[in-house]
Design an enzyme around this catalytic site. Structure first.
Site, PDB file in Angstrom:
ATOM      1  N   CYS A   1      -2.941   9.095  -7.049  1.00 27.05           N
ATOM      2  CA  CYS A   1      -4.083   8.810  -6.270  1.00 27.05           C
ATOM      3  C   CYS A   1      -5.339   9.840  -6.520  1.00 27.05           C
ATOM      4  O   CYS A   1      -5.022  10.947  -6.514  1.00 27.05           O
ATOM      5  CB  CYS A   1      -3.683   8.797  -4.598  1.00 27.05           C
TER       6      CYS A   1
ATOM      7  N   LYS B   1       1.181  -1.078   0.159  1.00 28.49           N
ATOM      8  CA  LYS B   1      -0.048   0.027  -0.027  1.00 28.49           C
ATOM      9  C   LYS B   1       0.850   1.162  -0.078  1.00 28.49           C
ATOM     10  O   LYS B   1       2.160   1.202   0.301  1.00 28.49           O
ATOM     11  CB  LYS B   1      -0.892  -0.180   1.138  1.00 28.49           C
TER      12      LYS B   1
END
Lengths: 301, 272
Positions: free
Chosen positions: A128, A44
């Site tokens: 993102c 992550k």
């Protein structure tokens, strides 16, 4: 399966399937993904400080995909690298640490800590779509891309990949990253999206907007990979709706040297990696192709 | 599985029933993509608030029942929803109890009775012998005692303060009961209780399945928030029901994760 070995710069993978960033996340699960056949895994995205992320709901299924806004949840780079990375490394394959941040020095600091902790490569999350100032805004600005890649490259000796999202300037941004020494470009991240519940008359995600992933975005991702392949000399890694060997082969033919698998983990489980590899291997054999490398970008006409 | 099956399904509240001072059951009508089986859970979204994992406590072929205990803001608001209101439901999710031939001994502590009452009903429908050991701190916290009796199961009750049934822990009853028959054990409740149940069953050579609870962010097997180390089992996907013996090699009874994914020691006295 030796037909499936690939090299991404200095990084050697036993096969071209890589677990995409943001899924599974714990060291123990990354280890499982490697043991179940992933050629590599990406952690992550880690930030300097710990982040709780958004409140639930953070992910919801839609037709042919998932929409998520998790909010870069992580216990902080240092904690993760100390507690989780060693467990991931037990999987025996390459572990790529994804790094997110708001500024160049933040990326560089977490990236250099990742190298110290034993990461095999670093992936910069410049895409993102749902945390302001932490991704897409950087990735679609070639000047910022140059700045972040340069600063990170200065402190790193392991391979550096840059994950870009869909934007008008994806090729220009990718060229900037390549010029500053990036060892590969990953495309694409999720597309900005939202989901509405008509009975509640509300957006379902607590953050209202999020990112769409899965087969729904595959044609968009394929086009990006194709254009990047035409313009770059470093390897392109395809991401967006890979769920079986056919979709993996589509990306490879469009120019990807490897593919990242994300949402399909939710629908097909961890065996998705070995299933893709088996299918690809059979395909290569049937087509009389020695190594998957010889398929990269080989579209006719 | 198709992606749509991981979507949010509208769920209309058809009935709200107070089961005890602490627990309200909601009967929901929802076009779920699959029938729930005992031990599975759903993610329940209260629009405007959070989405929380809930054991399925019943399924009548058309309506889903969940039983809500106050754990925080969302669950306390969930207890106040009225007939006709809409919630969102994802699921059914996870792996439930594997139910074969009995005899079955069900061990429930506090709200841990929620998945067990569903299992009890299913087993009794199949004509299996079932005995239920229900435990709680005090009599007002006992859950589904009458309902369990109505299925024809044998029921024994224990409370820590002795206000109903035998005084003591439900695990004391278990110790006494285990040698009597070749029971297959299903258990759900506070994790400290579950550890004792598993240890006792392993000692006696009895098969035991337990349903675990963990902080869950996505419920779909993608976020990693509910993972048991060092094995990397997701409570939402490989669980929430696990074979007890296998759990002893994991974080079970020892560690949980906080919302950022950090591993922390299991808080003492944690209740299910």
């Amino acid at each position: 399966m030796s037909r499936l070995t690939v090299k991404l710069g200095k990084l050697r993978l036993s096969n071209p399937t890589i677990l995409a960033s943001g899924l599974l996340s714990t060291g123990s699960l990354l280890c499982r993904a490697l043991r179940e056949g992933a050629g590599g895994v990406v952690t992550k995205s880690l930030t300097l400080e710990r982040r709780e992320g958004y409140s639930t709901p953070v992910v919801v299924g839609v037709k042919d995909g998932l929409v998520n806004a998790v909010g870069l949840t992580n216990p902080g780079g240092e904690e993760y690298l100390r507690e989780e990375l060693p467990l991931a490394k037990k999987g025996g394959g390459p572990v790529i640490v994804s790094v997110a941040g708001g500024k160049g020095e933040e990326f560089a600091e977490v990236a250099s800590k990742a190298e110290e902790a034993g990461a095999d490569a670093v992936e910069l999350n410049l895409s993102c779509p749902h945390v302001r100032g932490h991704g897409l805004e950087i990735g679609r600005d070639p000047k910022l891309v140059r700045e972040v890649v340069r600063r990170t490259k200065e402190v790193l000796s392991i391979p550096l990949f840059v994950k870009l999202g869909l934007s008008d300037r994806i090729v220009v941004s990718a060229l900037s990253a390549e010029r500053e020494g990036a060892d590969g470009v990953v495309a694409i991240n999720t597309l900005p999206a939202m989901v509405v519940d008509v009975y509640a008359r509300r957006a379902i995600l607590s953050n209202v907007t999020g990112g769409l992933s899965g087969p729904a975005i595959r044609p968009v991702a394929l086009r990006c990979v194709y254009e990047l392949y035409q313009n770059l000399s470093v390897p392109v890694i395809g991401c967006g709706g890979v769920e079986d060997w056919e979709s993996a082969a589509e990306f490879i033919l469009a120019g990807a040297r490897a593919v990242q698998v994300g949402s399909a983990v939710a629908t097909r489980g961890l065996r998705v990696f070995s299933e893709i590899c088996k299918g690809l291997s059979n395909y290569l054999k049937r087509e009389g192709i020695q190594n998957v490398d010889n398929l990269v970008g080989r579209l006719e006409g | 599985m198709r992606f749509e099956e991981l979507g949010m399904y509208p769920a209309r509240v058809e009935k709200a029933v107070r089961e005890s001072p602490a627990v309200v059951s909601l009967h929901l009508r929802s076009p779920l993509p699959r029938e729930p089986s005992p031990g599975q859970f759903v993610m329940v979204w209260l629009p405007g608030k959070e989405e929380v994992p809930m054991s399925v406590s019943g399924w009548d072929g058309a309506r889903l029942r969940i039983s809500v205990a106050k754990m925080g803001e969302t669950t306390s608001e969930l207890q106040r929803v009225k007939k006709g209101e809409y919630l969102g439901v994802k699921g059914p999710l996870g792996r439930g109890f594997e139910l074969g031939r009995g005899p079955y001994l069900l061990v429930g502590g506090g709200t841990g009775m929620a998945p067990l009452i569903f299992a009890c009903r299913r087993l009794r429908e199949r004509g299996e012998r079932v005995k239920v050991l229900v435990g709680a701190r005090t009599s007002s916290e006992l859950l589904f005692v009458t309902e369990a009796r109505r299925t024809g199961a044998e029921v024994e009750v224990t409370t820590e303060d002795g206000s109903s049934g035998e005084g003591g822990m439900v695990t004391d009853l278990l110790e006494r009961e285990l040698p009597k028959r070749p029971w297959k054990v299903l258990a759900c409740g506070p994790e400290e209780m579950l550890v004792r149940v598993v240890e006792e069953c392993v000692k006696r050579g009895r098969k035991v399945q337990v349903s675990l609870e963990r902080y869950m962010r996505c419920g779909l097997g993608v976020c990693g928030s509910c993972v048991l180390d060092p094995v990397g089992w997701r409570v939402c996907t490989e669980g929430p029901v696990f074979e007890g013996r296998l759990l002893l090699r994991t974080d079970f009874g020892k560690f949980v994760r906080d919302p950022t994914g950090r591993r922390l020691p299991l808080p003492p006295g944690r209740r299910g």
